[in-house]
Every structure is written in C-alpha cells, then in structure tokens.
Scaffold this motif. Structure first.
Motif, PDB file in Angstrom:
ATOM      1  N   ALA A 177       0.847  -1.200   0.000  1.00 19.57           N
ATOM      2  CA  ALA A 177       0.000   0.000   0.000  1.00 19.57           C
ATOM      3  C   ALA A 177       0.880   1.246   0.000  1.00 19.57           C
ATOM      4  O   ALA A 177       0.620   2.209  -0.721  1.00 19.57           O
ATOM      5  CB  ALA A 177      -0.933  -0.010   1.201  1.00 19.57           C
ATOM      6  N   GLN A 178       1.935   1.218   0.806  1.00 19.49           N
ATOM      7  CA  GLN A 178       2.837   2.361   0.869  1.00 19.49           C
ATOM      8  C   GLN A 178       3.528   2.594  -0.478  1.00 19.49           C
ATOM      9  O   GLN A 178       3.600   3.709  -0.981  1.00 19.49           O
ATOM     10  CB  GLN A 178       3.879   2.135   1.980  1.00 19.49           C
ATOM     11  CG  GLN A 178       4.882   3.265   2.140  1.00 19.49           C
ATOM     12  CD  GLN A 178       4.191   4.603   2.403  1.00 19.49           C
ATOM     13  OE1 GLN A 178       3.135   4.654   3.040  1.00 19.49           O
ATOM     14  NE2 GLN A 178       4.767   5.686   1.882  1.00 19.49           N
ATOM     15  N   GLU A 179       4.021   1.482  -1.049  1.00 14.01           N
ATOM     16  CA  GLU A 179       4.702   1.572  -2.346  1.00 14.01           C
ATOM     17  C   GLU A 179       3.754   2.127  -3.416  1.00 14.01           C
ATOM     18  O   GLU A 179       4.134   3.000  -4.216  1.00 14.01           O
ATOM     19  CB  GLU A 179       5.179   0.164  -2.742  1.00 14.01           C
ATOM     20  CG  GLU A 179       5.977   0.106  -4.025  1.00 14.01           C
ATOM     21  CD  GLU A 179       6.300  -1.346  -4.424  1.00 14.01           C
ATOM     22  OE1 GLU A 179       6.402  -2.220  -3.527  1.00 14.01           O
ATOM     23  OE2 GLU A 179       6.434  -1.606  -5.634  1.00 14.01           O
ATOM     24  N   ALA A 180       2.517   1.632  -3.396  1.00 10.04           N
ATOM     25  CA  ALA A 180       1.544   2.080  -4.401  1.00 10.04           C
ATOM     26  C   ALA A 180       1.193   3.550  -4.193  1.00 10.04           C
ATOM     27  O   ALA A 180       1.049   4.301  -5.158  1.00 10.04           O
ATOM     28  CB  ALA A 180       0.282   1.216  -4.332  1.00 10.04           C
ATOM     29  N   LEU A 181       1.086   3.957  -2.944  1.00 10.80           N
ATOM     30  CA  LEU A 181       0.723   5.348  -2.657  1.00 10.80           C
ATOM     31  C   LEU A 181       1.772   6.308  -3.241  1.00 10.80           C
ATOM     32  O   LEU A 181       1.431   7.327  -3.836  1.00 10.80           O
ATOM     33  CB  LEU A 181       0.592   5.555  -1.147  1.00 10.80           C
ATOM     34  CG  LEU A 181      -0.084   6.851  -0.700  1.00 10.80           C
ATOM     35  CD1 LEU A 181      -1.538   6.889  -1.149  1.00 10.80           C
ATOM     36  CD2 LEU A 181      -0.012   7.000   0.831  1.00 10.80           C
ATOM     37  N   VAL A 182       3.014   5.944  -3.082  1.00 10.71           N
ATOM     38  CA  VAL A 182       4.097   6.768  -3.636  1.00 10.71           C
ATOM     39  C   VAL A 182       3.968   6.835  -5.164  1.00 10.71           C
ATOM     40  O   VAL A 182       4.051   7.904  -5.766  1.00 10.71           O
ATOM     41  CB  VAL A 182       5.477   6.193  -3.229  1.00 10.71           C
ATOM     42  CG1 VAL A 182       6.603   6.908  -3.975  1.00 10.71           C
ATOM     43  CG2 VAL A 182       5.668   6.286  -1.724  1.00 10.71           C
ATOM     44  N   ALA A 183       3.732   5.666  -5.782  1.00  7.96           N
ATOM     45  CA  ALA A 183       3.621   5.628  -7.244  1.00  7.96           C
ATOM     46  C   ALA A 183       2.398   6.410  -7.719  1.00  7.96           C
ATOM     47  O   ALA A 183       2.455   7.107  -8.748  1.00  7.96           O
ATOM     48  CB  ALA A 183       3.537   4.176  -7.726  1.00  7.96           C
ATOM     49  N   ILE A 184       1.315   6.310  -6.989  1.00  3.74           N
ATOM     50  CA  ILE A 184       0.091   7.024  -7.380  1.00  3.74           C
ATOM     51  C   ILE A 184       0.315   8.536  -7.338  1.00  3.74           C
ATOM     52  O   ILE A 184      -0.060   9.260  -8.257  1.00  3.74           O
ATOM     53  CB  ILE A 184      -1.078   6.623  -6.456  1.00  3.74           C
ATOM     54  CG1 ILE A 184      -1.527   5.191  -6.776  1.00  3.74           C
ATOM     55  CG2 ILE A 184      -2.253   7.592  -6.584  1.00  3.74           C
ATOM     56  CD1 ILE A 184      -2.421   4.569  -5.726  1.00  3.74           C
ATOM     57  N   ARG A 185       0.972   9.001  -6.294  1.00  3.60           N
ATOM     58  CA  ARG A 185       1.213  10.444  -6.187  1.00  3.60           C
ATOM     59  C   ARG A 185       2.109  10.927  -7.317  1.00  3.60           C
ATOM     60  O   ARG A 185       1.919  12.011  -7.852  1.00  3.60           O
ATOM     61  CB  ARG A 185       1.845  10.785  -4.830  1.00  3.60           C
ATOM     62  CG  ARG A 185       0.908  10.484  -3.669  1.00  3.60           C
ATOM     63  CD  ARG A 185       1.491  10.925  -2.353  1.00  3.60           C
ATOM     64  NE  ARG A 185       1.480  12.383  -2.211  1.00  3.60           N
ATOM     65  CZ  ARG A 185       1.953  13.022  -1.150  1.00  3.60           C
ATOM     66  NH1 ARG A 185       2.493  12.342  -0.141  1.00  3.60           N
ATOM     67  NH2 ARG A 185       1.905  14.336  -1.079  1.00  3.60           N
ATOM     68  N   ALA A 186       3.065  10.084  -7.684  1.00  2.00           N
ATOM     69  CA  ALA A 186       3.976  10.472  -8.767  1.00  2.00           C
ATOM     70  C   ALA A 186       3.291  10.429 -10.134  1.00  2.00           C
ATOM     71  O   ALA A 186       3.749  11.057 -11.084  1.00  2.00           O
ATOM     72  CB  ALA A 186       5.199   9.564  -8.761  1.00  2.00           C
TER      73      ALA A 186
END
Ligand SMILES: [Zn+2]
Lengths: 92, 217
Positions: free
Chosen positions: B62-71
């Motif tokens: 979830a953390q990894e995806a959140l970073v990718a989503i924001r980018a």
C-alpha cells in the motif's frame, strides 16, 4: 508439450491481430476496462486481445477485477484487515 | 467508500493541506484493504502465510503504491473510477513482487533447437492412434518446428520457448533477456505474426490444427 499448452499456443498464434497494443497501453486502459465490465458495458477489444496474449497483464486484470467488484458490492469498506470476519466474495 | 468523486480525489490529493492528509490517509486504507483481500482470497500461492504476515506485506504494498500514485496523478485520464485506477498500482506492486519471489533462477536456452524439438514433437505421442492421422500430425509438427527454426530469430525463439511453452511470466523472461515486458510483448507479437502468416500460406487454419490434435491421451 501438454495438450493444454499446445492448444493455447495455437490459439494465441491465430488470435494475433495485425495491430496490438503493448503492455503499457493495456495497463493504462485496464481500470476503465474493468469498470466497464462490472457495469455490463461494451468491452475494449484491443485490451481483450492483449489479455489473451499476455499472462502478466491478465494477472493484473484478474486482481483488479476482484477488488473493484468488492468495492462495487460495498464489501471492501467493511474490511480493516485486522479481524478475520471479512468474508470472501465468491466468483471471479 | 466512494464518498469522493474523481475530481474531489484529484483536487484533495493534489493540494497541500488538511484535506490532502485526510485523502492520503483514506486512500492508503483502501489500498491496504484491496491488496490484503487480493492476497488472502486470490493468491493460492500465499495460503500458507499467516494473516499477520499478509497484513505486513499489504502494508508495504500500500505504501509503495501510494508513492507511485502520487507520482503518476497527472496520468489519470478520468476514464475510470479513481479508486479502480489506484488499485491497479497496488495489485501490480503485489503481483510484481510475487513474480520476483518465484523466480526459478537462471532460465536456460542452451540447445535451443533441441528444446524446441523436444517440446513440439512430444506433442504427438499418442499410442494406438490411426496411422494416417499419426502421419498427418507428425508432418504438421515438423512444419511448425521448421517455421520456428528457419523464420524466427533467436530472441523470438527464446521468447516462445519460455513464455508460450514453459509458461514463465513475461516479467521473468524480460528480466532474463535484459529487456522490458513491453519489448518482450513486441518480440512475441512479431513471432506470432510470422507463424500465423506462414501457417496461413500453407492453407492451415487454427481449426484444422486443433482438429488434428483433438485426440489426446
Ligand atoms: Zn501485457
């Protein structure tokens, strides 16, 4: 080669279209494809073709369809992952 | 869930302030739940893991995806629900990592021709088959082998052997070939186009071939 593998291979060869979208494009279109499917809309045939040919994108599609369906049914919101009372939803 | 419209998600995630914090927090919760349920219910390869382990993995994804989503927020085209678009990141984070974990080590394409011959010609081994049919099948398999070995380049042959015959993931094979899955897809696409064209030039339809191989023991 096993029968299933051989038949899938022949199927993939003959399902080849003159133009196909690549993984990046298929991935971009997947969310709309899944939403559309869950709403009973018409499917994007270019994505269909890609999913028939690409095991990795197919895996993403199946996972995405599962969680999007849970959300549509309102089941996802009830889950906090901390209890085990969450019931799996059949299908997919 | 679904309390926000797509525009609200984009607006709140894109602008600093308390609303952004709330939206990030909620999105992270959604991502966590989605990937937790995906791993628990859809991944038969993970059934041996405890709920605690799955939760911890889900948290990381979830953390990894959140970073990718924001980018990648600017890439959201609004053609899907925002949450569906966002879930793709977390499913891919999990599926990608699980494929990496399942790496079966160095893939081998030494003796490429022999591996192709073994894979294809072993397809015909049915005892007690009508002799005429057996000959027809043998001839077709020889033709397939011939097309592969004379019309495809080495990279295309490797890709077919590993993805189509051996069932490796695109990610796994791309990494072995030192390329991207996108390029691997193109390699396989070109190979399929050639195979199809040559088979059609021999007046063979997919139905003809599958009919020849209906009998299978
Ligand atoms: Zn793909």
């Amino acid at each position: 080669m096993e029968a299933k593998t051989f038949r899938q291979w022949i199927g993939r060869i003959y399902a080849t279209e003159p133009v196909e979208i690549d993984c990046d494009e298929a991935q971009m279109r997947l969310p709309a494809y899944v939403d559309n499917e869950l709403q009973g809309g018409e499917l994007d045939t270019a994505v269909d073709t890609h999913l028939h040919q690409c095991p990795d994108c197919l895996e993403t599609y199946e996972g995405l369809r599962y969680v999007a369906r849970l959300e549509q049914q309102g089941t996802l919101a009830e889950t906090d992952g901390k209890t085990e009372e969450v019931t799996a939803v059949a299908g997919s | 869930m679904g309390s926000r419209t797509n525009d609200e998600w984009l607006h709140q995630l894109g602008n600093q302030g308390p609303q952004q914090q709330a939206a990030l927090h909620e999105l992270r919760e959604y991502l966590f739940r989605a990937v937790f349920l995906y791993m628990r219910d859809q991944r038969s390869d993970l059934t041996h893991l405890s709920p605690d382990t799955l939760r911890s993995m889900a948290d990381d994804f979830a953390q990894e995806a959140l970073v990718a989503i924001r980018a990648n927020l600017h890439q959201f085209r609004g053609d899907a629900k925002f949450t569906t678009w966002a879930y793709r990141f977390v499913i891919n984070a999990a599926a990608g990592e699980l494929r990496r974990r399942h790496y079966r080590g160095q893939l081998s394409w030494e003796n490429l021709s022999e591996q192709e011959r073994d894979a294809i010609l072993s397809t015909n081994q049915v005892k007690g088959l009508d002799p005429d049919l057996a000959i027809e099948r043998r001839e077709l398999l020889q033709l397939l082998l011939h097309i592969i070995q004379t019309e495809l380049n080495e990279q295309q042959r490797q890709a077919i052997l590993l993805v189509h015959f051996a069932g490796y993931s695109m990610q796994e094979v791309a990494s072995q070939l030192g390329t991207s899955t996108n390029t691997l897809y193109k390699i396989l696409f070109d190979a399929r186009k050639k195979l199809k064209a040559h088979l059609l030039a021999h007046h063979l339809s997919g139905g003809d071939i599958l009919a020849l191989f209906e009998v299978w023991l």
